[in-house]
Structures are given as C-alpha cells and as structure tokens.
Design a protein around this motif. Structure first.
Motif, PDB file in Angstrom:
ATOM      1  N   GLY A  25      -0.241 -44.841  -6.710  1.00 12.41           N
ATOM      2  CA  GLY A  25      -0.379 -43.309  -6.812  1.00 12.41           C
ATOM      3  C   GLY A  25      -0.988 -42.392  -8.657  1.00 12.41           C
ATOM      4  N   GLY A  26       0.357 -43.085  -9.277  1.00 16.47           N
ATOM      5  CA  GLY A  26       0.019 -42.037 -10.428  1.00 16.47           C
ATOM      6  C   GLY A  26      -2.006 -42.208 -10.840  1.00 16.47           C
ATOM      7  N   GLN A  27      -2.044 -43.360 -10.402  1.00 13.76           N
ATOM      8  CA  GLN A  27      -3.725 -43.587 -10.902  1.00 13.76           C
ATOM      9  C   GLN A  27      -4.333 -42.785  -9.916  1.00 13.76           C
ATOM     10  OE1 GLN A  27      -4.220 -47.177 -10.426  1.00 13.76           O
ATOM     11  NE2 GLN A  27      -4.275 -48.389 -12.517  1.00 13.76           N
ATOM     12  N   LYS A  28      -4.457 -42.550  -8.432  1.00 12.31           N
ATOM     13  CA  LYS A  28      -5.158 -41.527  -7.997  1.00 12.31           C
ATOM     14  C   LYS A  28      -4.998 -40.252  -8.400  1.00 12.31           C
ATOM     15  CE  LYS A  28      -3.225 -43.343  -3.870  1.00 12.31           C
ATOM     16  NZ  LYS A  28      -2.962 -43.509  -2.949  1.00 12.31           N
ATOM     17  N   GLN A  29      -3.917 -39.718  -8.868  1.00 14.29           N
ATOM     18  CA  GLN A  29      -3.589 -38.555  -9.424  1.00 14.29           C
ATOM     19  C   GLN A  29      -4.072 -37.834 -10.716  1.00 14.29           C
ATOM     20  OE1 GLN A  29      -2.751 -35.473  -8.048  1.00 14.29           O
ATOM     21  NE2 GLN A  29      -0.459 -36.232  -7.272  1.00 14.29           N
ATOM     22  N   ARG A  30      -4.628 -39.242 -10.914  1.00  9.88           N
ATOM     23  CA  ARG A  30      -4.901 -38.831 -11.798  1.00  9.88           C
ATOM     24  C   ARG A  30      -6.390 -38.867 -12.410  1.00  9.88           C
ATOM     25  NH1 ARG A  30      -3.320 -43.026 -15.800  1.00  9.88           N
ATOM     26  NH2 ARG A  30      -1.709 -44.699 -13.998  1.00  9.88           N
ATOM     27  N   VAL A  31      -7.336 -39.622 -11.709  1.00 13.03           N
ATOM     28  CA  VAL A  31      -8.484 -39.420 -11.030  1.00 13.03           C
ATOM     29  C   VAL A  31      -8.623 -38.297 -10.030  1.00 13.03           C
ATOM     30  CG1 VAL A  31     -10.451 -40.570  -9.433  1.00 13.03           C
ATOM     31  CG2 VAL A  31      -9.295 -41.922 -10.643  1.00 13.03           C
ATOM     32  N   SER A  32      -7.742 -37.529  -9.539  1.00 13.56           N
ATOM     33  CA  SER A  32      -8.203 -36.596  -8.808  1.00 13.56           C
ATOM     34  C   SER A  32      -8.366 -35.164  -9.934  1.00 13.56           C
ATOM     35  CB  SER A  32      -6.640 -36.297  -7.706  1.00 13.56           C
ATOM     36  OG  SER A  32      -7.377 -35.284  -7.422  1.00 13.56           O
ATOM     37  N   LEU A  33      -7.060 -35.070 -11.068  1.00 14.97           N
ATOM     38  CA  LEU A  33      -7.229 -34.433 -11.447  1.00 14.97           C
ATOM     39  C   LEU A  33      -8.155 -34.650 -12.443  1.00 14.97           C
ATOM     40  CD1 LEU A  33      -5.821 -32.010 -13.469  1.00 14.97           C
ATOM     41  CD2 LEU A  33      -4.463 -34.255 -14.899  1.00 14.97           C
ATOM     42  N   ALA A  34      -8.820 -35.517 -13.503  1.00 14.31           N
ATOM     43  CA  ALA A  34     -10.104 -36.042 -14.384  1.00 14.31           C
ATOM     44  C   ALA A  34     -11.271 -35.455 -13.475  1.00 14.31           C
ATOM     45  CB  ALA A  34     -10.210 -37.353 -14.533  1.00 14.31           C
ATOM     46  N   ARG A  35     -11.001 -35.597 -11.602  1.00 15.23           N
ATOM     47  CA  ARG A  35     -12.265 -34.695 -11.230  1.00 15.23           C
ATOM     48  C   ARG A  35     -13.063 -33.527 -10.983  1.00 15.23           C
ATOM     49  NH1 ARG A  35     -10.874 -35.614  -5.561  1.00 15.23           N
ATOM     50  NH2 ARG A  35     -11.607 -37.855  -5.568  1.00 15.23           N
ATOM     51  N   ALA A  36     -11.825 -32.596 -11.167  1.00 16.08           N
ATOM     52  CA  ALA A  36     -11.256 -31.035 -11.569  1.00 16.08           C
ATOM     53  C   ALA A  36     -11.701 -30.636 -12.559  1.00 16.08           C
ATOM     54  CB  ALA A  36     -10.150 -31.008 -10.879  1.00 16.08           C
ATOM     55  N   VAL A  37     -11.204 -31.320 -13.907  1.00 18.55           N
ATOM     56  CA  VAL A  37     -11.567 -30.934 -15.138  1.00 18.55           C
ATOM     57  C   VAL A  37     -13.140 -31.678 -16.040  1.00 18.55           C
ATOM     58  CG1 VAL A  37     -10.782 -31.974 -17.705  1.00 18.55           C
ATOM     59  CG2 VAL A  37      -9.150 -31.690 -15.900  1.00 18.55           C
ATOM     60  N   TYR A  38     -13.398 -32.388 -14.984  1.00 18.49           N
ATOM     61  CA  TYR A  38     -14.213 -32.774 -15.007  1.00 18.49           C
ATOM     62  C   TYR A  38     -15.769 -31.301 -14.667  1.00 18.49           C
ATOM     63  CZ  TYR A  38     -19.801 -35.384 -16.060  1.00 18.49           C
ATOM     64  OH  TYR A  38     -20.394 -35.936 -16.241  1.00 18.49           O
ATOM     65  N   TYR A  39     -15.927 -31.069 -13.340  1.00 17.77           N
ATOM     66  CA  TYR A  39     -16.172 -30.179 -12.799  1.00 17.77           C
ATOM     67  C   TYR A  39     -16.304 -29.176 -13.300  1.00 17.77           C
ATOM     68  CZ  TYR A  39     -17.912 -26.561  -9.017  1.00 17.77           C
ATOM     69  OH  TYR A  39     -18.423 -25.753  -8.548  1.00 17.77           O
ATOM     70  N   GLY A  40     -15.354 -27.937 -14.483  1.00 14.40           N
ATOM     71  CA  GLY A  40     -15.567 -26.912 -15.115  1.00 14.40           C
ATOM     72  C   GLY A  40     -15.310 -25.834 -14.815  1.00 14.40           C
ATOM     73  N   ALA A  41     -14.480 -25.274 -13.245  1.00 12.87           N
ATOM     74  CA  ALA A  41     -14.271 -24.276 -12.802  1.00 12.87           C
ATOM     75  C   ALA A  41     -13.476 -23.414 -13.834  1.00 12.87           C
ATOM     76  CB  ALA A  41     -13.573 -24.836 -11.459  1.00 12.87           C
ATOM     77  N   ASP A  42     -13.515 -22.057 -12.952  1.00 16.72           N
ATOM     78  CA  ASP A  42     -12.683 -21.014 -13.700  1.00 16.72           C
ATOM     79  C   ASP A  42     -11.477 -20.965 -13.693  1.00 16.72           C
ATOM     80  OD1 ASP A  42     -15.669 -19.831 -14.704  1.00 16.72           O
ATOM     81  OD2 ASP A  42     -15.878 -19.364 -12.089  1.00 16.72           O
ATOM     82  N   VAL A  43     -11.150 -21.678 -12.288  1.00 21.39           N
ATOM     83  CA  VAL A  43      -9.911 -20.925 -12.357  1.00 21.39           C
ATOM     84  C   VAL A  43      -8.959 -22.563 -11.248  1.00 21.39           C
ATOM     85  CG1 VAL A  43      -8.047 -20.321 -10.240  1.00 21.39           C
ATOM     86  CG2 VAL A  43      -9.922 -19.067 -11.471  1.00 21.39           C
ATOM     87  N   TYR A  44      -7.905 -22.827 -11.797  1.00 20.94           N
ATOM     88  CA  TYR A  44      -7.531 -24.464 -11.470  1.00 20.94           C
ATOM     89  C   TYR A  44      -6.194 -24.088 -10.702  1.00 20.94           C
ATOM     90  CZ  TYR A  44     -10.948 -26.792 -13.665  1.00 20.94           C
ATOM     91  OH  TYR A  44     -11.784 -27.326 -14.367  1.00 20.94           O
ATOM     92  N   PHE A  45      -5.926 -24.926  -9.471  1.00 23.44           N
ATOM     93  CA  PHE A  45      -4.896 -24.543  -8.327  1.00 23.44           C
ATOM     94  C   PHE A  45      -3.960 -25.866  -8.355  1.00 23.44           C
ATOM     95  CE2 PHE A  45      -7.199 -21.164  -6.822  1.00 23.44           C
ATOM     96  CZ  PHE A  45      -6.392 -20.006  -7.044  1.00 23.44           C
ATOM     97  N   LEU A  46      -3.023 -26.184  -9.579  1.00 24.00           N
ATOM     98  CA  LEU A  46      -2.358 -27.670  -9.363  1.00 24.00           C
ATOM     99  C   LEU A  46      -1.385 -27.792  -8.913  1.00 24.00           C
ATOM    100  CD1 LEU A  46      -3.398 -26.708 -13.202  1.00 24.00           C
ATOM    101  CD2 LEU A  46      -4.451 -28.945 -12.611  1.00 24.00           C
ATOM    102  N   ASP A  47      -0.470 -28.542  -7.697  1.00 21.56           N
ATOM    103  CA  ASP A  47      -0.099 -28.698  -6.872  1.00 21.56           C
ATOM    104  C   ASP A  47       0.972 -29.583  -7.105  1.00 21.56           C
ATOM    105  OD1 ASP A  47       1.933 -28.270  -5.396  1.00 21.56           O
ATOM    106  OD2 ASP A  47       0.272 -28.027  -3.321  1.00 21.56           O
ATOM    107  N   ASP A  48       1.815 -29.823  -8.298  1.00 19.91           N
ATOM    108  CA  ASP A  48       2.228 -30.671  -9.043  1.00 19.91           C
ATOM    109  C   ASP A  48       1.964 -31.850  -9.209  1.00 19.91           C
ATOM    110  OD1 ASP A  48       4.995 -30.871  -9.535  1.00 19.91           O
ATOM    111  OD2 ASP A  48       6.255 -31.632  -7.950  1.00 19.91           O
ATOM    112  N   PRO A  49       0.769 -31.783  -9.813  1.00 18.88           N
ATOM    113  CA  PRO A  49      -0.348 -33.383 -10.359  1.00 18.88           C
ATOM    114  C   PRO A  49       0.643 -33.613 -10.757  1.00 18.88           C
ATOM    115  CG  PRO A  49      -0.831 -31.162 -11.787  1.00 18.88           C
ATOM    116  CD  PRO A  49       0.288 -31.164 -10.561  1.00 18.88           C
TER     117      PRO A  49
END
Length: 339
Positions: A151-175
């Motif tokens: 579960g922890g690895q999946k959550q970190r992969v999901s976070l890494a995907r968002a960080v790599y994308y480079g968006a302007d606004v980030y919504f983080l639901d208890d990551p």
C-alpha cells in the motif's frame, strides 16, 4: 456496466477556468451535493487560495474534506455559487490508481523521459530503496491494481506520477496515511513542504495528522460540510475553536489526555502546545524507532524474496513492525490472518 452508462453526466459548467482570475483556486458562496436531488455535502464555502501556498484541510471523519477536493475537480453538483480553477491540476487520491505496466511507465504516464527529473522524483518520493530491492528495478511489471506492490509503495508511485507531471495545482488526499512516519517526513520535506520539489506550486493537502500542520501556510477546518475556521497554525490555536477541538480529539485518540483543563472547560494554550509537541514527537518517532530496529532486515527481505527460515526467526510483532505499510493481502503471505 449498465449502471455506469446510465448515471447522470457531470456538468462541465460546474467549474469555471478563467485564467485571468487572481487566485488559482476560488470558491464563492458555494453549496454542493453528490446529485441534483441529494442533500448538500458542502455549504456556504468561501475560499481564495493563493499561488504557491500549502493549504492543509483538516476535520473529523465525514466533515467533507475529500468532497472539497472532488468539488474543485468538478465531480460534485453545484447548487449555487461560483468555483474557478486556474492552470493544470494534479490529483493524488487516497486509493492509489496503478496501471498494469512497468513501475517506470506508471510514473512517466506518457510524458517524455527526462533522466535528471526522473531520478529527483524517485529520490524525493522515497522510491529509490524500493526500486533497488525489487527484481527488475523500475522495469518490474506491476500486476493488476498493483497487486505486487504494498500500500505504501502504491501511494508513493501515485505521488511520484503527479510530481513528475509538473502541474500548477496539486490536490493531495491524505497521501502520507499509507506510509511509515519516517518515510512520510522524508516525503513532506522533499516534496510537499516549504523546501520540497513542489514548494512553488499551489498544494491542497487533506490530512488526519497533526505532525505537519505547524509548517503549512494555511489551515482550513471543516465541520459538517462547512468551513468553520481558517488561518495559520498559531492563529487557530489561539482561537480555541473547532481546530483546538480537532487537536484535542486527536490527542485523546493517540492516548495523550487533557489533564489540566481551565475553569471554562478549555485547555490552556501553553498546556495544549506542550501536549501537541509530545504528540508530534510520538507520531514522528514511534514508527521510525520500530523500523530502525529492523532496518537491516528490511533491506534484505522483500515480499518477493522472503524465505521461511528467515521468517521463523521473527515473531509476529516484528513482522507487523517490518511490514506496517503492507496491505492485508501482502501480510497474508507471511502466514498470518490479517484483520
């Protein structure tokens, strides 16, 4: 499939995208529900979130924290008011979504590979030790729904995907809820916090932890679908309102009780701050201490390479400490019935 195809369509006009707006995230007099005929889940919401700020959304279970993020994403019905978002959005949900592809492809998600950025993201999201441990490294094929990741690895992969994308606004639901406390601190310091990779981005962080609240720019307190308070950590402590109640409930849940209430029934600000310091120390240290005792073992064992002789040398308490970020089905591999 039939049920899915027959549900109501989302209204694209729920959220405006006026790029001339001063603030990247705005809600004015907003009331929202999960359906046009349903009761409101959020009422009288007024928020103006400035560029580059880290905003923490806190409140008890069912207060509307995740619904607030869904509202910004246009997934709720707008009953009245106005909502506007500006720029590209990235969303890290509570339940990480993983593709049936390699770990690297899950992070890149179709974006061109930039070596330096990729390795910075891997390091910041605390994935480097996992990649070194996994057979095949970042080329390992991730099974359906990330079955071969914890579960922890999946959550970190999901976070890494968002960080790599480079968006302007980030919504983080208890990551950080699915990771160990020392890993959570690493991620906050290197990704979400004032000196992290996203420090210049607008970040909305839903959290149940009090550990990082002193370091955020703004705290929004939700109760029964309404914003009851907003301000800095220090401002809200001094108000002794809904935020102080939330903190006291958290202290009671982790076993630190209010032993010196004032005559009016409210704990003193100095006493509360002392108890919060103890609570934050306990949250950030307890798991880390357990992990440190098994650190060398954790580096040598993975869910893919556990041998029975190694496991027999460990008691169930050690196993729980070692795999405390694993999902129930992962722990069942160790011969325990999870609950």
């Amino acid at each position: 499939m039939n049920k899915f195809m027959n549900v109501e369509e989302l209204d694209p006009n729920n959220v405006d995208h006026d790029q001339s707006e001063k603030y990247p995230l705005v809600i004015e007099n907003g009331t929202f529900s999960w359906g046009s005929h349903e009761a409101p889940i959020l009422k009288n919401i007024n928020l103006n979130l400035a560029q580059g700020t880290l905003v923490a959304v806190v409140g008890t279970v069912g207060s509307g924290k995740s619904s607030l993020i869904s509202t910004f994403l246009g997934e709720t019905d707008k009953l009245c008011g106005r909502i506007n978002t500006k720029g590209d959005l990235a969303y890290v949900p509570q339940q990480a979504w993983i593709r049936n592809a390699t770990l690297k492809e899950n992070i890149l998600f179709g974006k061109p590979f930039e070596k330096s950025l990729y390795h910075r993201v891997i390091e910041a999201c605390a994935l480097k030790p996992d990649i070194e441990m996994l057979p095949g490294g970042d080329q390992i094929e991730i099974g359906e729904k990330g079955i071969n990741l914890s579960g922890g690895q999946k959550q970190r992969v999901s976070l890494a995907r968002a960080v790599y994308y480079g968006a302007d606004v980030y919504f983080l639901d208890d990551p950080l809820s699915a990771v160990d406390s020392h890993v959570g601190k690493h991620i906050f310091d290197n990704v979400l916090g004032p000196s992290g990779m996203l420090r210049k981005k607008t970040r909305v962080l839903v959290t149940h932890s009090i550990t990082y609240l002193p370091e955020v720019d703004l705290i929004v307190v939700l109760k029964d679908g309404e914003v009851t308070e907003k301000g800095t950590y220090k401002e809200l402590l001094e108000k002794k309102g809904a935020f102080a109640d939330f903190l006291m409930q958290h202290l009671q849940e982790i076993g630190i009780e209010n032993t010196s209430p004032e005559a009016d029934g409210l704990i003193g600000i100095e006493d509360l701050q002392e108890k919060l310091t103890r609570a934050i120390s306990r949250e950030s240290g307890s798991t880390g201490d357990k992990i440190s005792r098994h650190g060398s073992l954790k580096r040598n064992l993975s869910m893919d390479s556990c041998d029975s002789s190694s496991l027999k040398q460990m008691n169930s308490g050690s196993l729980r400490a070692l795999y405390m970020d694993k999902e129930p089905e992962d722990i069942s591999l160790l011969g325990e019935k999870s609950h």
